[in-house]
Design a protein around this motif. Structure first.
Motif, PDB file in Angstrom:
ATOM      1  N   UNK A  72      56.757  77.090  49.373  1.00 22.43           N
ATOM      2  CA  UNK A  72      56.970  75.645  49.485  1.00 22.43           C
ATOM      3  C   UNK A  72      56.918  75.242  50.956  1.00 22.43           C
ATOM      4  N   UNK A  73      56.067  74.296  51.270  1.00 28.50           N
ATOM      5  CA  UNK A  73      55.955  73.779  52.635  1.00 28.50           C
ATOM      6  C   UNK A  73      56.295  72.293  52.605  1.00 28.50           C
ATOM      7  N   UNK A  74      57.188  71.890  53.497  1.00 28.58           N
ATOM      8  CA  UNK A  74      57.661  70.502  53.505  1.00 28.58           C
ATOM      9  C   UNK A  74      57.429  69.892  54.891  1.00 28.58           C
ATOM     10  N   UNK A  75      57.428  68.571  54.918  1.00 29.35           N
ATOM     11  CA  UNK A  75      57.402  67.857  56.185  1.00 29.35           C
ATOM     12  C   UNK A  75      56.043  67.770  56.830  1.00 29.35           C
ATOM     13  N   UNK A  76      56.053  67.280  58.078  1.00 29.51           N
ATOM     14  CA  UNK A  76      54.844  67.138  58.878  1.00 29.51           C
ATOM     15  C   UNK A  76      55.258  67.110  60.347  1.00 29.51           C
ATOM     16  N   UNK A  77      54.321  66.879  61.222  1.00 29.47           N
ATOM     17  CA  UNK A  77      54.637  66.875  62.656  1.00 29.47           C
ATOM     18  C   UNK A  77      55.710  65.833  62.992  1.00 29.47           C
TER      19      UNK A  77
END
Length: 627
Positions: free
Chosen positions: A582-587
């Motif tokens: 699971x990958x969340x968020x952004x820069x």
């Protein structure tokens, strides 16, 4: 991102911990005692092959074959039958193969699945090699290769797992060349007229000697396919290639393949060490190279061959394409099951974790520092939780005595209602010593070459999460609004691995969470080990830990686990072994500290005998032994 001071590595003997080579404890200890005899007449005899015009008894008296398999019961004694010909070795007297005018023996090693092959293959591929003059031809079948690797004197060779043909061939090639010397070719190439006419090594002194009229120690092919290597016995360039091969075996289990990275083991690696002489013409078969001037340890003189199959008329080697099925190895996949047998593993125990972190330790701290204790909460352990990722938070520091500012930051993490463990230097070392770590055959060999706390902390976090799982954060991070707070926890029960996108766009290494034995931890650690193997010249510059063992290794490890470019959008990805990430968020969320406030605590590092990895000006240099 904070790490302890560079760690002392006193009393450790390493072979080459600098100049792009790995320090290998066992090699350095045993090298002086295991200089193998390259004289094949002194080794175990087995099959011989009579050449045209030889007398049977005279040939058998003078020519015997080396092999590590004393009883080849699986090989038929019949010379041939209707659809199968028994392949025999051609062995010449040692005064021909091991003459005094050269260091590289005239012995060719070829690797085949079995010794009984169809007549068409024998005629088109095997016989051209047997026709090469002035060279012994040794065929090593799968039975012999397997025995050689599984009984080798070096642990990292015995533990190597190979499920791709290229991986097996490269392991065998470098083991045989290091132990015995000679020449080794991929079996899908046959000798061209230049080779059969003796123009490769014996056409004048330029083919046998390099700069300053010194004998040639190693010859490699300049093409990335690694079709050809020749070397004297016990040459450290061959040992380094063997180490790199073992270090790159993890790519067999990834979303990629070992073959894709094969070039990293061959000339592209060695070329970093040498300056090239200019070829006199486009048809010149060999470019002579000399050692770099300041590389005082290296006396090897190296030949770099041009792409031999691309020379006009296939002057040296000719490609057999496609490779016949009968020359493909059938390899057992069982040694790779450790990466997929999640349900068969015993879950980690809280008792082991508490022993690892010295949970009951009573501490007294110097003035200005306060002791940090672990926190174990109900329903926040391995057996009491319904989550795949254990709800336990882990940090590492040089000691358990920290400044009040860092204590307050740790208390903020404890307030998220997770169990908490602080791992000091002693706990880190206990993890390394906890077991043999058979999944990482080179781990113990690279640790002596880690000369900074930053790198050691990187390796520790991958190894710890591989076995124990849990949530890792750098000690200077603070919990974000969507971090681990009760009722607003970003890590869901079904999450198998969890990363946020950091400010540069790739998954974070400073804050992540995984379940025990998730492939992603395996790949991150394997890539860090490989980074140390191939880039040890950079180890002397601690700031480059970022690419060798830090975020660079993390990013590449994730690519091996789930594919892609290393830059991901927020989503759930499926990877090796059907394990999810699971990958969340952004820069933007990373800059706002939504999941973790990065580097939110600063100062007082010297008081804790620590420093930021970017501020280490003079990392501990590794003492190089005599060689």
């Amino acid at each position: 991102m904070l790490f302890r001071h560079q760690l002392p590595i006193a009393g450790i003997v390493v072979l080459l911990c600098s100049y792009n080579f790995i320090g290998l404890i066992q090699v350095s200890k045993q090298l002086g005692n295991h200089v193998l005899n390259p004289n094949y007449e002194a080794l175990t005899p087995t099959f011989t092959n009579k050449t045209s015009g030889d007398d049977d008894s005279e040939h058998n008296d003078e020519a015997t074959l080396t092999t590590i398999v004393e009883n080849r019961s699986s090989i038929s004694l019949k010379e041939s039958h209707e659809d199968c010909i028994l392949i025999k070795n051609k062995v010449l007297p040692s005064n021909i193969t091991h003459s005094n005018d050269r260091l590289i023996p005239r012995v060719i090693h070829l690797f085949i699945p079995k010794r009984c092959l169809p007549p068409s293959i024998v005629e088109s591929i095997i016989q051209p090699w047997l026709d090469v003059p002035q060279h012994s031809i040794l065929f090593h079948d799968f039975e012999e290769i397997s025995h050689k690797l599984s009984t080798h004197r070096y642990d990292f060779v015995r533990r190597a797992c190979y499920i791709e043909q290229d991986a097996l061939v490269d392991l065998a090639r470098f083991v045989y060349l290091y132990d015995e010397g000679g020449l080794s070719f991929d079996i899908d190439y046959i000798p061209g007229p230049g080779f059969r006419n003796g123009t490769i090594f014996d056409a004048g002194s330029s083919a046998r000697k390099g700069y300053d009229n010194k004998p040639i120690h190693v010859v490699v092919e300049s093409d990335s396919d690694g079709r050809f290597v020749a070397a004297e016995p016990n040459n450290f360039l061959i040992m380094s290639s063997l180490l790199l091969t073992v270090g790159k075996l993890y790519s067999q289990f990834s979303s990629l393949t070992y073959h894709k990275f094969r070039a990293e083991v061959y000339p592209s690696y060695i070329n970093n060490l040498y300056f090239a002489g200019k070829p006199k013409s486009a048809r010149q078969v060999i470019i002579i190279r000399r050692p770099v001037k300041n590389m005082r340890l290296f006396t090897t003189h190296l030949h770099i061959m041009l792409n031999s199959s691309r020379l006009p008329g296939g002057e040296m080697l000719r490609l057999v394409s496609p490779l016949p099925q009968q020359l493909r190895f059938s390899l057992n996949q069982s040694c790779a099951q450790f990466l997929y047998e999640k349900q068969a593993r015993n879950p980690p125990s809280m008792e082991a974790l508490m022993n690892l972190t010295d949970h009951d330790q009573i501490m007294s701290c110097p003035p200005g520092l306060v002791p940090i204790s672990n926190q174990i909460l109900p329903n926040r352990s391995y057996s009491d939780s319904n989550k795949l990722i254990p709800p336990m938070l882990h940090m590492t520091a040089k000691s358990k005595c920290l400044t009040p500012a860092y204590r307050d930051n740790i208390n903020a993490w404890k307030d998220t209602q997770h169990s908490f463990f602080l791992h000091d230097d002693a706990a880190v070392q206990r993890l390394f010593d906890e077991e043999e770590w058979l999944e990482f055959p080179l781990l113990r060999e690279v640790l002596p070459c880690v000369n900074s706390g930053a790198m050691k902390a990187d390796i520790w976090r991958y190894l710890f999460t591989w076995k124990y799982g849990g949530i890792y954060t750098d000690m200077d991070n603070s919990p974000g609004l969507k971090s681990l707070w009760e009722g607003n926890n970003s890590i869901k029960p079904e999450d198998d691995a969890f990363f946020e996108v950091e400010r540069d766009g790739f998954p974070s290494q400073y804050f992540f969470a995984v379940s025990p034995h998730h492939p992603i931890s395996y790949f991150m650690l394997s890539r860090a080990i490989y980074g140390l193997l191939c880039c040890l010249k950079s180890v002397q510059r601690t700031a480059l830990a970022v690419s060798l063992t830090g975020p660079g290794a993390c990013k590449t490890g994730i690519m091996n686990a789930i594919g892609g470019s290393g830059y991901y959008n927020a989503a759930v990805y499926s990877g090796v072994g059907n394990r999810s990430v699971t990958i969340v968020g952004n820069k933007r969320t990373a800059r706002r500290g939504v999941y973790a406030w990065r580097s939110n605590v600063t100062g007082d590092l010297e008081l804790m005998n620590m420093s930021h990895y970017q501020n280490v000006k003079n990392p501990a240099r590794i003492k190089l032994p005599n060689h």
